[in-house]
Design a protein around this motif. Structure first.
Motif, PDB file in Angstrom:
ATOM      1  N   SER A  25       9.424 -26.975 -17.781  1.00 13.69           N
ATOM      2  CA  SER A  25       9.904 -26.807 -19.160  1.00 13.69           C
ATOM      3  C   SER A  25       8.806 -27.050 -20.181  1.00 13.69           C
ATOM      4  N   THR A  26       8.075 -28.142 -20.026  1.00 21.14           N
ATOM      5  CA  THR A  26       7.030 -28.440 -21.001  1.00 21.14           C
ATOM      6  C   THR A  26       5.886 -27.428 -20.919  1.00 21.14           C
ATOM      7  N   THR A  27       5.554 -26.967 -19.730  1.00 25.47           N
ATOM      8  CA  THR A  27       4.520 -25.947 -19.591  1.00 25.47           C
ATOM      9  C   THR A  27       4.962 -24.657 -20.277  1.00 25.47           C
ATOM     10  N   GLY A  28       6.211 -24.260 -20.069  1.00 27.34           N
ATOM     11  CA  GLY A  28       6.738 -23.070 -20.741  1.00 27.34           C
ATOM     12  C   GLY A  28       6.705 -23.211 -22.254  1.00 27.34           C
ATOM     13  N   TYR A  29       7.044 -24.388 -22.747  1.00 27.13           N
ATOM     14  CA  TYR A  29       7.032 -24.633 -24.187  1.00 27.13           C
ATOM     15  C   TYR A  29       5.609 -24.584 -24.746  1.00 27.13           C
ATOM     16  N   ILE A  30       4.659 -25.139 -24.027  1.00 28.88           N
ATOM     17  CA  ILE A  30       3.266 -25.104 -24.467  1.00 28.88           C
ATOM     18  C   ILE A  30       2.761 -23.660 -24.527  1.00 28.88           C
ATOM     19  N   HIS A  32       4.584 -21.013 -24.953  1.00 31.62           N
ATOM     20  CA  HIS A  32       5.285 -20.422 -26.102  1.00 31.62           C
ATOM     21  C   HIS A  32       4.576 -20.799 -27.403  1.00 31.62           C
ATOM     22  N   MET A  33       4.224 -22.055 -27.565  1.00 33.29           N
ATOM     23  CA  MET A  33       3.563 -22.500 -28.795  1.00 33.29           C
ATOM     24  C   MET A  33       2.191 -21.834 -28.965  1.00 33.29           C
ATOM     25  N   GLN A  37       3.732 -19.616 -31.838  1.00 38.06           N
ATOM     26  CA  GLN A  37       4.046 -20.594 -32.884  1.00 38.06           C
ATOM     27  C   GLN A  37       2.860 -20.789 -33.829  1.00 38.06           C
ATOM     28  N   CYS A  41      -0.931 -20.405 -32.791  1.00 37.13           N
ATOM     29  CA  CYS A  41      -1.288 -19.083 -32.265  1.00 37.13           C
ATOM     30  C   CYS A  41      -2.372 -18.402 -33.085  1.00 37.13           C
TER      31      CYS A  41
END
Length: 176
Positions: A25-30, A32-33, A37, A41
């Motif tokens: 989850s945290t890897t996916g969020y990172i 994504h950011m 984000q 980005c």
């Protein structure tokens, strides 16, 4: 994600399952950011990131994982796990290429890469400790070889990091 596919096939403990879910989850969020984000980005410079990672990292690791998996009998989950081990060992290469191109490294980036390399070096010490203290510890040659390779890839970076800190100057890599 390929490292933790056993999450769906094997249960080890609640802690292990929760940590794998948290890591994914945290890897996916990172990711994504970094990709979507603001303001993160907009700091990415695609012109400086020309390393062909699919051609020179992902594809060779996939082929090597497939060939390695044929050796002990084909198992898809095991093959994907080995792929993740191979890919982790060389995943720092694009970052090192970008650092070499820029020449100078920001303190935060330099410290991050130092800690990533130290993590791997400490992981090797963990394997040694566990092999001495756990009677049923299972050795895996792929993990050992890849861990040593990954630590070796950091060695050049460690040297220049140490020299810049020792001299008190700005951290810079030698130009080509």
């Amino acid at each position: 994600v390929t490292r933790y596919l056993d999450l769906f096939t094997s249960y080890y403990s609640l802690y292990n399952s929760c940590m794998k879910i948290l890591y994914i989850s945290t890897t996916g969020y990172i990711v994504h950011m970094i990709r979507l984000q603001e303001p993160i980005c907009s700091t990415y410079d695609k012109a400086q990131d020309t390393f062909l990672h699919y051609k020179f990292l992902v594809a060779p690791c996939a082929v090597l994982a497939f060939l390695t998996n044929l050796w002990g009998g084909f198992n898809l989950v095991e093959m994907l796990w080995v792929f993740s081990i191979y890919l982790e060992a060389v995943a720092i290469l694009p970052q090192l290429v970008v650092l070499q191109r820029y020449g100078e490294v920001e303190n935060l980036t330099g410290n991050y890469i130092l800690l990533m390399g130290a993590y791997r070096a400490l992981y090797i010490l963990n394997w040694i400790y566990r092999s001495w203290t756990e009677p049923f510890y299972q050795h895996h040659w792929v993990v050992y070889i890849c861990g040593l390779l990954q630590t070796a890839l950091y060695a050049d970076f460690f040297y220049y990091y140490w020299m810049s800190k020792k001299s008190g100057g700005k951290f810079s890599l030698p130009s080509n």
